[in-house]
Write a protein that holds these residues in place. Structure first.
Motif, PDB file in Angstrom:
ATOM      1  N   TYR A 166      30.379  42.035  45.794  1.00  0.00           N
ATOM      2  CA  TYR A 166      31.998  42.723  45.142  1.00  0.00           C
ATOM      3  C   TYR A 166      32.002  44.005  45.433  1.00  0.00           C
TER       4      TYR A 166
ATOM      5  N   ASP B  56      38.478  40.707  41.610  1.00  0.00           N
ATOM      6  CA  ASP B  56      37.273  40.325  42.464  1.00  0.00           C
ATOM      7  C   ASP B  56      37.570  40.726  41.416  1.00  0.00           C
TER       8      ASP B  56
ATOM      9  N   ASP C 282      43.302  45.024  46.488  1.00  0.00           N
ATOM     10  CA  ASP C 282      43.155  43.731  46.106  1.00  0.00           C
ATOM     11  C   ASP C 282      41.827  43.577  45.352  1.00  0.00           C
ATOM     12  N   ARG C 283      40.994  43.969  46.116  1.00  0.00           N
ATOM     13  CA  ARG C 283      39.394  43.683  45.973  1.00  0.00           C
ATOM     14  C   ARG C 283      39.285  44.006  44.429  1.00  0.00           C
TER      15      ARG C 283
END
Length: 369
Positions: free
Chosen positions: A16, A343, A339-340
């Motif tokens: 991540y 998640d 965007d990451r």
């Protein structure tokens, strides 16, 4: 003998990685073109439906009469300031000492256009009205960067921005916006792009930084100004035979990400809160005003790198990929949310900061021994 892993490698191998939207690889272009009809005609030397329609949409979005697409923001901003200088008959322009034009462009503004920058404010804060009032000599234009990237994305308050705009207009000084990350500051200001841009005579935006396109920039302003900028664009070699791959990508990712800017901002505020729990780290600004901020520390670069490598290896969370030494002392790194971040499971994030605090304490203990 086991090879020592670098922070950059640990970050990129993590499950991540937190920063940005993702890797800038071929997938970015494939995604943007996935639903584009094969009959799409490209632009040619600045003309054609694909570029002209995009420029019209950008002018409307920014509340200006016209806009033009440039292959780079460096080109767009130098040309904008040259035009204002020529109109006013003065070579003097003013901007922050850590402006992109001052520290990243090899003196292009001075060497190519013979302009004479006057540096405003100091390196620790953004430009304010009092800095304009302190100018001892006339200038043709003032450039303001929103947010000021090199100091963690700091911003003047909106009322201060309005006051600077009014001051310039009263004195016939042109005000140019370095809005490379304009859309990222709109949630904090609670304003539209058109409202912010109305305070400026000319506006530059990037279509690849927070938006995540391939490359390129847009310059917007009055119609006559934009017509002149097109002449200078040709002189600079900016009229490539075709720019449509950049434009298609810009259009696609704007549609995807402009609605998410408020979420990126909230995520940055949340992540900064985690960093503030780490006693040897300082967040700048303390509470982010956009999707970005800087984190500073007095630890050695190698110590901080070791702590982040440990976090990546033990938790799978990549907090940052690069740590830099600050000329004023200490080290820092930049955080830019895209965007990451969405998640990442919150339980994993909490685990990462628990491990980070342990690692920082261990590194601090070693430095005192």
């Amino acid at each position: 003998m086991e090879k020592t892993i670098t922070l950059f490698t640990a970050y990129n191998q993590s499950s991540y990685p937190l920063i940005g939207h993702g890797k800038r690889n071929a997938q970015v272009l494939k995604e943007a073109f996935a639903n584009i009809d094969d009959s799409l005609n490209g632009d040619m030397y600045g003309s054609g439906k694909v570029i002209e329609q995009f420029q019209d949409r950008m002018a409307k979005l920014l509340g200006k009469e016209a806009a033009v697409f440039f292959p780079s923001g460096t080109m767009a901003q130098q040309i904008a300031l040259r035009l204002w200088s020529d109109e006013k008959g003065s070579k003097k322009i003013a901007y922050h000492p850590l402006s992109h034009l001052e520290i990243h462009e090899e003196d292009g503004l001075k060497e190519l256009h013979h302009l004479e920058p006057i540096l405003l404010a100091d390196e620790s804060r953004p430009v304010l009205l009092r800095d304009l009032q302190a100018l001892s000599e006339g200038v043709s234009a003032v450039l303001l960067e929103l947010p000021q990237r090199e100091i963690g994305g700091q911003l003047p308050e909106y009322e201060e921005l309005e006051a600077m705009s009014a001051y310039c207009r009263q004195r016939g000084i042109k005000l140019h916006l370095d809005g490379a990350r304009l859309f990222e500051v709109l949630p904090y200001y609670g304003k539209s792009a058109e409202e912010v841009c109305a305070l400026f005579d000319s506006v530059y935006i990037s279509v690849y930084k927070g938006i995540g396109g391939i490359a390129g920039a847009v310059l917007a302003g009055e119609r006559g100004f934009i017509q002149q900028s097109k002449v200078w664009k040709r002189r600079h070699g900016g009229d490539l035979i075709s720019l449509y791959p950049y434009i298609v990508a810009a259009d696609y990712y704007m549609e995807q990400r402009l609605p998410l800017m408020a979420q990126y901002y909230r995520d940055a505020v949340e992540l900064a809160g985690y960093y503030r729990t780490c006693g040897v780290l300082r967040v700048r600004p303390e509470v982010p005003v956009s999707n970005m901020f800087h984190v500073h520390s007095d630890l050695q670069k190698t110590q901080l790198e070791a702590a982040f490598i440990r976090v990546a290896q033990e938790t799978g969370i990549g907090l940052c990929s690069t740590i830099r030494e600050h000329k004023a002392g200490g080290v820092y790194f930049e955080v830019s949310i895209g965007d990451r971040y969405a998640d990442v499971p919150k339980t994993k994030l909490e685990e990462a900061f628990r491990v980070l605090n342990e690692a920082l304490k261990d590194e601090g203990s070693e430095s005192r021994e």
